[in-house]
Design a protein around this motif. Sequence first.
Motif, PDB file in Angstrom:
ATOM      1  N   ALA A  26      -8.659  -3.933 -16.284  1.00  0.00           N
ATOM      2  CA  ALA A  26      -9.381  -4.459 -15.118  1.00  0.00           C
ATOM      3  C   ALA A  26      -8.431  -4.767 -13.969  1.00  0.00           C
ATOM      4  CB  ALA A  26     -10.165  -5.714 -15.510  1.00  0.00           C
ATOM      5  N   ALA A  27      -7.334  -5.438 -14.261  1.00  0.00           N
ATOM      6  CA  ALA A  27      -6.406  -5.837 -13.201  1.00  0.00           C
ATOM      7  C   ALA A  27      -5.698  -4.644 -12.571  1.00  0.00           C
ATOM      8  CB  ALA A  27      -5.378  -6.828 -13.755  1.00  0.00           C
ATOM      9  N   VAL A  28      -5.207  -3.728 -13.396  1.00  0.00           N
ATOM     10  CA  VAL A  28      -4.396  -2.619 -12.887  1.00  0.00           C
ATOM     11  C   VAL A  28      -5.260  -1.463 -12.370  1.00  0.00           C
ATOM     12  CG1 VAL A  28      -2.639  -0.903 -13.498  1.00  0.00           C
ATOM     13  CG2 VAL A  28      -2.441  -3.254 -14.348  1.00  0.00           C
ATOM     14  N   GLN A  29      -6.199  -1.012 -13.174  1.00  0.00           N
ATOM     15  CA  GLN A  29      -6.989   0.165 -12.787  1.00  0.00           C
ATOM     16  C   GLN A  29      -8.106  -0.152 -11.801  1.00  0.00           C
ATOM     17  OE1 GLN A  29      -6.291   3.312 -13.594  1.00  0.00           O
ATOM     18  NE2 GLN A  29      -4.552   2.723 -14.846  1.00  0.00           N
ATOM     19  N   LEU A  30      -8.780  -1.275 -11.975  1.00  0.00           N
ATOM     20  CA  LEU A  30      -9.932  -1.577 -11.125  1.00  0.00           C
ATOM     21  C   LEU A  30      -9.569  -2.407  -9.896  1.00  0.00           C
ATOM     22  CD1 LEU A  30     -12.572  -2.332 -13.900  1.00  0.00           C
ATOM     23  CD2 LEU A  30     -12.165  -0.188 -12.690  1.00  0.00           C
ATOM     24  N   ASP A  31      -8.637  -3.348 -10.058  1.00  0.00           N
ATOM     25  CA  ASP A  31      -8.270  -4.217  -8.940  1.00  0.00           C
ATOM     26  C   ASP A  31      -7.031  -3.744  -8.190  1.00  0.00           C
ATOM     27  OD1 ASP A  31     -10.421  -5.836  -9.519  1.00  0.00           O
ATOM     28  OD2 ASP A  31      -9.242  -7.296 -10.654  1.00  0.00           O
ATOM     29  N   GLY A  32      -6.332  -2.741  -8.737  1.00  0.00           N
ATOM     30  CA  GLY A  32      -5.176  -2.177  -8.052  1.00  0.00           C
ATOM     31  C   GLY A  32      -3.914  -3.013  -8.134  1.00  0.00           C
ATOM     32  N   MET A  33      -3.846  -3.942  -9.059  1.00  0.00           N
ATOM     33  CA  MET A  33      -2.670  -4.792  -9.200  1.00  0.00           C
ATOM     34  C   MET A  33      -1.538  -3.991  -9.839  1.00  0.00           C
ATOM     35  SD  MET A  33      -2.468  -8.526 -11.062  1.00  0.00           S
ATOM     36  CE  MET A  33      -3.523  -9.307  -9.848  1.00  0.00           C
ATOM     37  N   LYS A  34      -0.324  -4.242  -9.424  1.00  0.00           N
ATOM     38  CA  LYS A  34       0.860  -3.613 -10.021  1.00  0.00           C
ATOM     39  C   LYS A  34       1.215  -4.356 -11.304  1.00  0.00           C
ATOM     40  CE  LYS A  34       1.823  -1.027  -6.366  1.00  0.00           C
ATOM     41  NZ  LYS A  34       1.322   0.296  -6.341  1.00  0.00           N
TER      42      LYS A  34
END
Length: 82
Positions: A26-34
Amino acid sequence: MHLPNGERRLPQRVDLTEGAAHQVIAAVQLDGMKYQELSELTGIPVATLRARMYYGLKSLRVALTGDPEVGDGLRSGGSCRR
């Protein structure tokens, strides 16, 4: 995806992944977080986050296809976001 009240709703299939992997996806793929940002926020090493992503995506591929042999799909054209 974010709802008008700020609540986040994940695509139904992402819900098939387990807790820790679910959060990384969720954080990396959906929200774009590194990965580095997520590591600093959670205190979890980047390598651990990457492993959770790998196994979470593997689990998701199996859940989507129903074929346990598809689980290693990263080698055959999948992608890994850094």
